[in-house]
Design a protein around this motif. Structure first.
Motif, PDB file in Angstrom:
ATOM      1  N   HIS B  19      47.252 -41.745 114.536  1.00  0.00           N
ATOM      2  CA  HIS B  19      47.454 -41.201 112.091  1.00  0.00           C
ATOM      3  C   HIS B  19      47.919 -40.170 112.176  1.00  0.00           C
ATOM      4  O   HIS B  19      47.255 -39.276 112.025  1.00  0.00           O
ATOM      5  CB  HIS B  19      45.714 -41.854 111.551  1.00  0.00           C
ATOM      6  N   VAL B  30      45.894 -37.061 112.938  1.00  0.00           N
ATOM      7  CA  VAL B  30      44.485 -36.597 112.914  1.00  0.00           C
ATOM      8  C   VAL B  30      43.656 -37.301 113.986  1.00  0.00           C
ATOM      9  O   VAL B  30      43.176 -36.549 113.930  1.00  0.00           O
ATOM     10  CB  VAL B  30      44.546 -36.690 111.629  1.00  0.00           C
ATOM     11  N   ARG B  31      44.199 -38.537 114.428  1.00  0.00           N
ATOM     12  CA  ARG B  31      43.236 -38.994 114.799  1.00  0.00           C
ATOM     13  C   ARG B  31      44.091 -40.378 115.745  1.00  0.00           C
ATOM     14  O   ARG B  31      44.762 -40.918 115.527  1.00  0.00           O
ATOM     15  CB  ARG B  31      42.237 -39.079 114.643  1.00  0.00           C
ATOM     16  N   SER B  34      39.156 -42.705 117.180  1.00  0.00           N
ATOM     17  CA  SER B  34      37.663 -42.007 115.950  1.00  0.00           C
ATOM     18  C   SER B  34      37.780 -41.238 116.476  1.00  0.00           C
ATOM     19  O   SER B  34      37.641 -40.067 117.314  1.00  0.00           O
ATOM     20  CB  SER B  34      36.141 -43.526 115.945  1.00  0.00           C
ATOM     21  N   ILE B  35      37.669 -40.230 114.787  1.00  0.00           N
ATOM     22  CA  ILE B  35      37.528 -38.760 115.764  1.00  0.00           C
ATOM     23  C   ILE B  35      35.647 -38.645 116.093  1.00  0.00           C
ATOM     24  O   ILE B  35      35.547 -37.529 117.327  1.00  0.00           O
ATOM     25  CB  ILE B  35      36.825 -37.962 114.160  1.00  0.00           C
ATOM     26  N   THR B  36      34.678 -39.122 115.833  1.00  0.00           N
ATOM     27  CA  THR B  36      33.937 -38.905 116.696  1.00  0.00           C
ATOM     28  C   THR B  36      33.853 -39.648 118.308  1.00  0.00           C
ATOM     29  O   THR B  36      33.019 -38.689 119.220  1.00  0.00           O
ATOM     30  CB  THR B  36      32.429 -40.169 115.840  1.00  0.00           C
ATOM     31  N   ALA B  37      34.660 -40.374 118.081  1.00  0.00           N
ATOM     32  CA  ALA B  37      34.502 -41.033 119.607  1.00  0.00           C
ATOM     33  C   ALA B  37      35.665 -39.818 120.155  1.00  0.00           C
ATOM     34  O   ALA B  37      35.401 -39.662 121.734  1.00  0.00           O
ATOM     35  CB  ALA B  37      35.143 -42.530 120.186  1.00  0.00           C
ATOM     36  N   TYR B 322      30.277 -32.502 109.855  1.00  0.00           N
ATOM     37  CA  TYR B 322      29.513 -33.341 110.247  1.00  0.00           C
ATOM     38  C   TYR B 322      29.035 -33.508 111.515  1.00  0.00           C
ATOM     39  O   TYR B 322      30.141 -33.370 112.034  1.00  0.00           O
ATOM     40  CB  TYR B 322      29.403 -34.943 109.976  1.00  0.00           C
TER      41      TYR B 322
END
Lengths: 132, 373
Positions: B19, B30-31, B34-37, B322
């Motif tokens: 993305h 930007v990713r 997923s940003i968290t993964a 976060y």
């Protein structure tokens, strides 16, 4: 449920008699928002104008305002999102709904985009540069 | 506003499902997933970041290392050839023009990696201050840079031809290839072990693709800017434009380790050493502090910090996010200097998020070792 869409990527679906609407965000929007961390649900009884900021989605990436597609009074928030905010990413058009409104003017519905018009809006670049 | 620049790995990123966003005029993912993964893969195994937007300069000529040493706050002459050093390009008032990595290869050659947003300003500043016989060459246009980061990086890089697995921490080398050389170093911006590569697009893109495929069985993921920002924030590392500006000094930002009082003269030295020796004279300089949020809220840039005892606004969030590990919000903020001391000792404070005031507590940096994980 048939839905109508906004340029800011919310959807709204009406109940049988057209007096209440359920609001969420589109699949395009949930992809832009990315991993949802939590959702600030509106207070029950809050009155919002059409286009008024009603909820806030906090994701790993940023905060996103969710606007009311039609004017009305908040009659419910999706409490399930409190314990499982990932529902918004997994099922944005179904179990990831955000709030319900008792509508001020059900006639506003017809002025919103239907699915075909929304898809055309997206392919026309309506999604850039981001949600909201 | 000019159109954003498309970088050499752009079409590959699109194939990989990236993305894409406009970051300081460069199109970058930007990713991917997923940003968290992606963040988790870097902490657990490995992640791969396109950093082609960053600038690379070569400073060459007799006395190049001494000339660079005059421009940075840290002591480049104290590191051995073949080592990288973090430093700050300081203006005469001690404020930061940029934070950079300097790679000393000899007395007559130093490579610099600088922030994308500052490349042109840095180039101008450095060129204005280089002595005769020392020159700057900007290798950035059209180059490719990437960072392999995570605990499995060493195993992955060992499987790649020209991967330079023998480098020690902050070690650097130049690998000659047709069309120039590749700068390879064991460095990064995530707090994990890792390697960074900068060089001609064709050759470095090939290594990037190779790492993607040999890294996959280890759990390597392509990562975007979202994960990169979260990982650096977990380490409490500054991002230029947020924690560092021409008005903030390394001491304000908690980067005193990057200022050498023992080296000879350098631009900004007098004021910086005065701030270090007489902090009482610098009470108007805010100090950077780390904090975590109690309750449900994610602090973002520009959120206000206030003292609970006086009710007054005492600071501003520079970066926030976060923490998936802690399950809550955390961030960095510049706060008034007298308040910083109280806050570190436990004085209660609030952060203002969407018209709500949520309590915050002081955290030491890095966050990932400071109690959040």
């Amino acid at each position: 449920m048939e839905k109508r869409y906004t340029q800011t990527h919310e959807w709204i679906g009406l109940n049988d008699d057209g007096t209440e609407g359920t609001v969420g965000i589109t699949d395009f929007a949930q992809k832009e928002v990315t991993d949802v961390v939590f959702v600030e649900l509106p207070k029950i009884g809050k009155k919002v104008p059409r286009g008024g900021e009603t909820a806030i989605i906090e994701s790993v990436k940023a905060a996103f305002s969710i606007y009311a597609p039609m004017g009305g009074e908040v009659i419910a928030g999706n409490q399930e999102l409190d314990s499982n905010p990932a529902l918004l990413n997994q099922d944005p058009l179904g179990r990831g709904w955000i709030f319900r409104l008792k509508l001020d003017n059900p006639g506003e519905y017809s002025s919103l985009m239907d699915e075909k018009a929304y898809n055309a809006y997206l392919s026309d670049g309506g999604g850039q540069p981001g949600h909201g | 506003m000019n159109n954003p620049v498309s970088l050499p790995l752009d079409s590959l990123h699109k194939e990989m499902g990236g993305h894409i966003t406009d970051f300081h005029g460069f199109l970058l993912p930007v990713r991917f997933s997923s940003i968290t993964a992606e963040r988790q893969s870097v902490r657990d195994c490995a992640g791969l970041f396109d950093i082609s937007h960053m600038g690379r300069f070569v400073i060459k000529g007799k006395g190049a290392a001494a000339a660079v040493n005059h421009l940075v706050t840290s002591n480049l002459l104290a590191v051995s050839p073949g080592k990288a050093l973090y430093g700050i390009l300081s203006n005469p008032s001690g404020g930061a023009i940029d934070d950079i990595m300097a790679y000393r290869f000899s007395d007559d050659r130093v490579d610099l990696v600088v922030n994308a947003s500052n490349r042109e300003a840095d180039k101008k500043w450095i060129e204005e201050h280089l002595p005769k016989g020392v020159s700057l060459e900007d290798l950035s246009p059209g180059h490719v840079g990437f960072a392999l980061q995570g605990p499995k990086s060493a195993e992955i890089v060992a499987l790649v031809e020209s991967g330079a697995p023998e480098l020690s921490r902050r070690g650097a080398l130049l690998l000659p290839v047709s069309g120039g050389d590749i700068l390879i170093s064991r460095t990064g911006y995530t707090g994990e072990d890792g390697w960074e590569f900068f060089g001609p697009a064709e050759q470095v893109s090939r290594i990037y693709r190779q790492i993607c495929s040999v890294g996959a069985p280890f759990g390597l993921k392509p990562c975007g800017l979202g994960a990169r920002d979260l990982l650096r924030l977990e380490m409490g590392y500054p991002l230029y434009g947020q924690e560092l500006t021409p008005e903030t000094t390394p001491f304000d930002a908690g980067l005193g380790f990057a200022v050498s009082s023992k080296k000879g003269d350098f631009i900004g030295r007098n004021l910086l050493l005065d701030e270090q020796g007489n902090p009482i004279h610098y009470e108007d300089h805010r100090l950077l502090v780390g904090f975590s949020v109690q309750g449900r809220g994610i602090p973002r840039t520009d959120c206000a910090i206030s003292s609970a005892s006086t009710g007054k606004v005492t600071g501003t969030v520079t970066s926030g996010g976060y923490s998936p590990a802690a399950g809550g919000g955390f961030g960095l903020a510049y706060v008034d200097r007298p308040f910083a001391e109280d806050f570190a000792l436990g004085a209660p404070a609030y952060v203002r998020i969407h018209d709500q005031s949520l309590p915050i507590v002081f955290r030491t940096r890095p966050f990932v070792q400071g109690g959040l994980i």
